[in-house]
Design a protein around this motif. Sequence first.
Motif, short mmCIF file in Angstrom:
data_model
loop_
_atom_site.label_atom_id
_atom_site.label_comp_id
_atom_site.label_asym_id
_atom_site.label_seq_id
_atom_site.Cartn_x
_atom_site.Cartn_y
_atom_site.Cartn_z
N ASP B 77 0.80 -0.97 0.32
CA ASP B 77 -0.50 -0.19 0.21
C ASP B 77 0.76 1.04 0.13
O ASP B 77 2.09 1.43 0.34
CB ASP B 77 -1.15 0.34 1.28
CG ASP B 77 -2.22 1.01 1.20
OD1 ASP B 77 -2.32 1.85 -0.02
OD2 ASP B 77 -2.85 0.98 2.27
N ILE B 78 0.56 2.18 -0.73
CA ILE B 78 1.64 3.38 -1.23
C ILE B 78 1.71 4.12 0.28
O ILE B 78 0.72 4.88 0.86
CB ILE B 78 1.91 4.17 -2.61
CG1 ILE B 78 2.48 4.62 -2.63
CG2 ILE B 78 -0.11 5.19 -2.24
CD1 ILE B 78 2.89 5.12 -4.60
N SER B 79 2.97 5.06 0.29
CA SER B 79 2.58 5.49 1.76
C SER B 79 3.63 7.15 1.67
O SER B 79 4.17 6.96 0.33
CB SER B 79 3.53 4.72 2.80
OG SER B 79 4.68 5.07 2.58
N TYR B 80 3.91 7.89 2.57
CA TYR B 80 4.15 8.80 2.36
C TYR B 80 5.70 8.57 2.64
O TYR B 80 7.21 9.83 2.28
CB TYR B 80 4.14 10.38 2.89
CG TYR B 80 2.43 9.75 3.35
CD1 TYR B 80 1.52 10.38 1.99
CD2 TYR B 80 1.95 9.29 4.32
CE1 TYR B 80 0.45 10.49 1.94
CE2 TYR B 80 0.41 9.70 4.20
CZ TYR B 80 -0.63 10.43 3.10
OH TYR B 80 -1.25 10.31 3.27
N ASP B 81 6.24 7.37 2.75
CA ASP B 81 7.39 7.26 3.29
C ASP B 81 8.36 7.75 1.53
O ASP B 81 10.34 7.70 2.36
CB ASP B 81 7.73 5.49 3.95
CG ASP B 81 7.08 5.62 4.47
OD1 ASP B 81 6.80 6.32 5.24
OD2 ASP B 81 7.14 4.33 4.90
N ARG B 82 8.04 7.51 0.56
CA ARG B 82 9.19 7.18 -0.49
C ARG B 82 9.40 9.02 -0.92
O ARG B 82 10.55 9.58 -0.95
CB ARG B 82 8.34 6.94 -1.91
CG ARG B 82 8.69 5.32 -1.38
CD ARG B 82 9.83 5.18 -1.39
NE ARG B 82 9.39 4.61 0.09
CZ ARG B 82 10.87 3.80 0.40
NH1 ARG B 82 12.13 3.50 0.11
NH2 ARG B 82 10.91 3.43 1.64
N VAL B 83 8.41 9.63 -0.45
CA VAL B 83 8.57 11.03 -0.37
C VAL B 83 9.17 11.61 0.28
O VAL B 83 9.89 12.75 0.25
CB VAL B 83 7.36 11.78 0.04
CG1 VAL B 83 6.97 12.93 -0.81
CG2 VAL B 83 5.93 10.99 -1.42
N ASN B 84 9.36 10.65 1.55
CA ASN B 84 9.49 11.74 2.94
C ASN B 84 11.30 11.44 3.15
O ASN B 84 11.95 11.87 2.71
CB ASN B 84 9.68 11.15 4.10
CG ASN B 84 8.31 11.33 4.27
OD1 ASN B 84 7.74 12.51 3.54
ND2 ASN B 84 7.74 10.79 5.45
N GLU B 85 11.95 9.97 2.15
CA GLU B 85 13.05 9.93 1.70
C GLU B 85 13.76 10.71 0.16
O GLU B 85 15.06 11.12 0.87
CB GLU B 85 12.97 8.46 1.36
CG GLU B 85 14.47 7.75 1.39
CD GLU B 85 14.89 6.17 1.08
OE1 GLU B 85 14.17 5.45 0.67
OE2 GLU B 85 15.36 6.16 0.34
N SER B 86 13.22 10.54 -0.31
CA SER B 86 13.77 11.88 -1.20
C SER B 86 13.51 12.97 -0.76
O SER B 86 14.81 13.83 -1.81
CB SER B 86 13.43 11.63 -2.02
OG SER B 86 11.67 11.68 -2.07
N LEU B 87 12.78 13.42 0.51
CA LEU B 87 12.83 14.79 0.34
C LEU B 87 14.62 15.37 1.57
O LEU B 87 14.74 16.21 1.45
CB LEU B 87 11.29 15.25 1.29
CG LEU B 87 11.26 17.02 0.87
CD1 LEU B 87 11.94 17.31 0.17
CD2 LEU B 87 9.42 16.98 1.89
#
Lengths: 237, 237
Positions: B77-87
């Motif tokens: 299930d997609i989460s904000y983790d990827r956005v957070n990591e790249s940010l």
Amino acid sequence: MFKAAKQTRIFQDVVEQIQETILAGKLMPGEMLPSERELKAMLQVSRGTLREALRVLEQKGLIEIKLGVGGGAVVQDISYDRVNESLALLIRYQKVSLQHLTEFRVGVEGRVSALAAERATPADVIHLKALLEQARQFAGKGSDFQKEFVEVDKQIHLSLAEITGNPVYLSLHHTVHDNIDQYYETFLFMKQREMEENFTDLGNIIDAVERKHADEARLLAEAHVLRFNHYMENREL
Amino acid sequence: MFKAAKQTRIFQDVVEQIQETILAGKLMPGEMLPSERELKAMLQVSRGTLREALRVLEQKGLIEIKLGVGGGAVVQDISYDRVNESLALLIRYQKVSLQHLTEFRVGVEGRVSALAAERATPADVIHLKALLEQARQFAGKGSDFQKEFVEVDKQIHLSLAEITGNPVYLSLHHTVHDNIDQYYETFLFMKQREMEENFTDLGNIIDAVERKHADEARLLAEAHVLRFNHYMENREL
DNA sequence: GATTTGTAATGGTTAAACCATTTGTTGTAA
DNA sequence: TTACAACAAATGGTTTAACCATTACAAATC
């Protein structure tokens, strides 16, 4: 509290080593990593494992691979692309709606304009007024130049973000627009009157910035983005 | 205008095929992909190539790999983790200063509080008051409980972000705190009086939310974060 | 019935070979 | 001398086959 201690995978160790080397500044953007065959010898791993690590680093946006003689992994200057891509995934998964993004943008542009009003130098104001003059000309030329007008509008918001001196706002500007613009391009067709309204908005914001009225700039910017978004929502029906 | 047409790489084609299958909803979160050996037969590629594709999909946050019998790639299930990591990567790479981050946080918390004031239901207010009561107790117990107090403070801000109903603010809350907390933990040691000041701040914000005074909530939240940050800056010297 | 042991499926890793692309060099002809 | 063609070498991309490590489940044992 704790994160999974899944560290049995060799390629993850390789990823970390190279990532830390890059982030520590020991490898600057533009520099190249050793070739795969050299790296595999240095790291004592097989080429397959090394390549899995390279795929991860590539996806993270830290390196880019070039082919042929003299090719290999080139350290990348970090960009907003990775943030944008993951945000775009969220949007496509419909966890984040366009409405959510634009609402967020209202807040950011308001805050940015307020900070810009507090910090703008005379040179900044001159630059903003030059952009405003461009916007005035495009707005006067009619709907055929709506694309150019929107571009200048974006430039003005970008300049305001720069004036804050806070790179976080610059990053967000790019991320938000990369994910919003495609919708605008599809749905947004401003009439003559709407372009003039927008131009008036921009003029008022810049005026408030020049007079260093932060709160006024914030309110104007919020209303400006809301209005801009309103045009699009009406088109979307 | 155009993007690079670098499509000679087979594993990228594999990534796209699987990604599109997932994003089209043909594979829901929790479902499993076929085993590597099956997939390689279906896609007519070697196992190495397939595994490179799986690493990319894993890094994108679309799948997670489990070991052993019945293991394999599970759709996430997609989460904000990827956005957070790249940010986070962007922040670390650009060496965005703590000052920049906290300044940004001032704006976000102000906006969040204003939106929460407009949208809070009676149930939301009850929840906020319950958290406030916890904060009151920790604040009264002295400096030994500063860690717990800060945790409740964070919970309150998180709740306010949830009340806005905008997932972008939730994502940002996590991203900002993931990157800010480590500094707080190092430098922040609040005295009794400072904890009480912070508690008063929180009470005033929640009071403004309950009375649906958006602008007041915004100003209070901005001042609150500024004050919080001020404690830390003084410690940093 | 509970516990131990075995077994097979699955991801993780290695190794060696070959293909495809690119760059630079070398040779040849104008 | 210059322009261009052919070649050679380095490098990433891919394939194949084998083996190791982990895990779930079943069978055997107590």
